[in-house]
Write an enzyme that holds these catalytic residues in place. Sequence first.
Site, short mmCIF file in Angstrom:
data_model
loop_
_atom_site.label_atom_id
_atom_site.label_comp_id
_atom_site.label_asym_id
_atom_site.label_seq_id
_atom_site.Cartn_x
_atom_site.Cartn_y
_atom_site.Cartn_z
N GLY A 67 -1.21 5.48 3.75
CA GLY A 67 -1.65 5.73 2.34
C GLY A 67 -2.56 6.72 2.27
N GLY B 299 -3.46 8.66 -1.09
CA GLY B 299 -4.32 8.10 -2.44
C GLY B 299 -5.48 8.26 -2.83
N GLN B 300 -6.03 7.55 -3.55
CA GLN B 300 -7.45 7.69 -4.04
C GLN B 300 -8.46 7.51 -2.92
OE1 GLN B 300 -9.60 4.63 -6.37
NE2 GLN B 300 -10.77 6.12 -7.32
N ILE C 84 3.77 8.70 2.65
CA ILE C 84 5.50 8.48 2.27
C ILE C 84 5.95 9.92 1.90
CG2 ILE C 84 5.36 6.10 2.05
CD1 ILE C 84 5.24 6.56 -0.91
N TYR D 285 -1.01 -8.56 -8.49
CA TYR D 285 -1.89 -7.84 -7.74
C TYR D 285 -2.97 -8.78 -6.98
CZ TYR D 285 -5.74 -4.41 -6.35
OH TYR D 285 -6.60 -3.46 -5.67
N LYS E 138 -3.44 -9.86 -3.31
CA LYS E 138 -4.77 -9.56 -2.69
C LYS E 138 -5.13 -10.94 -1.73
CE LYS E 138 -5.27 -5.35 -2.70
NZ LYS E 138 -4.97 -4.51 -1.61
N ILE F 27 -13.29 1.61 -7.89
CA ILE F 27 -14.03 2.58 -7.10
C ILE F 27 -14.02 4.08 -8.04
CG2 ILE F 27 -13.81 3.99 -5.15
CD1 ILE F 27 -13.39 1.49 -3.83
C1 AKB Z 1 -7.57 -2.04 -10.03
O1 AKB Z 1 -8.34 -1.69 -11.19
O2 AKB Z 1 -6.68 -2.51 -9.95
C2 AKB Z 1 -8.32 -1.53 -8.74
C3 AKB Z 1 -9.12 -2.87 -8.13
C4 AKB Z 1 -10.26 -3.25 -8.87
O3 AKB Z 1 -8.85 -3.29 -7.20
N1 AKB Z 1 -9.44 -0.64 -8.86
#
Ligand code: AKB
Length: 317
Positions: A8, A11-12, A35, A143, A147, A173
């Site tokens: 990755g 990415g950011q 990728i 998400y 995680k 971030i």
């Molecule tokens: C998001 O907003 O999905 C991410 C995070 C806080 O994991 N920046």
Amino acid sequence: MEHILIIGATGQIGSELTMELRKRYGNANVVAGYIPGAEPKGELKESGPSAIADVTDGEAIASVVKEYHIDTIYNLAALLSVVAESKPKLAWKIGIDGLWNVLEVAREQGCAVFTPSSIGSFGASTPHTKTPQDTIQRPRTMYGVTKVTTELLSDYYFNKYGVDTRAVRFPGIISNVTPPGGGTTDYAVDIYYSAVKGEKFVCPIKQGTLMDMMYMPDALNAAITLMEADPTRLIHRNAFNIASMSFDPETIYQAIRKHVPQFEMIYDIDPLKQRIADSWPDSLDDTCAREEWGWKPAYDLESMTVDMLEKLREKLK
Ligand code: AKB
């Protein structure tokens, strides 16, 4: 760490982490994994090796690790919180099936692995203020589910197979190089671009909604310092709370207005982003990271704002 693969890398976080690791460990020793369709460009491409490293293809990862004698993998492949809600199956495939591939390669070839977790691993039933290191983690977003699973699977590989897995729970971030995409905290990056472009900012998050945020240089330092830390000092591994600042939209707006007095902001709340933000902590307690590996951020809201405005003015001129 001698030979490092970033999965990755375009990415950011990946784009800046790759360059920082190349500075510290030598250009030839840090491979930018990408990728097809998200190839490295410019300095990222020119300054060191790159290779296709699709997290969903375990064999491809294994052959890159072998070819470049990789001993440390930064696995940054993931869909962010908002986009994961619209593609939950893909979020699982990249975040968890992909992590499984990486951990298996690491087990077979003796690599250390960093796979970030997030403030998104917490949910509405988590204590919201000074959220402890070890606490309730029952998120309702895909998400968040990926995680928490990332943290558990990484601990499993450490305890069962001795794979050196370590991670932090990243807050939102803020950076001025590669924009984030599809996150709940993205507004805190977008607001700086609007301020510098002289545009009115339309904020998707309600006034009063606190979330932890961090400036990119501190995030990079966290990811590198933790991987360099003495393992005998680590009581926790997956994943450490880290914190540097917590603010709501009004506070960041006022911080920017001190430097851009004509800047205007209005609110148009995005219900999905707001629901996710409301379920996340207001602020994390990062005592364990400070005690176990010396975590200490350098930036606060004011110093980040001065630097962001200066860098973006330069970039957008
Ligand atoms: C998001 O907003 O999905 C991410 C995070 C806080 O994991 N920046």
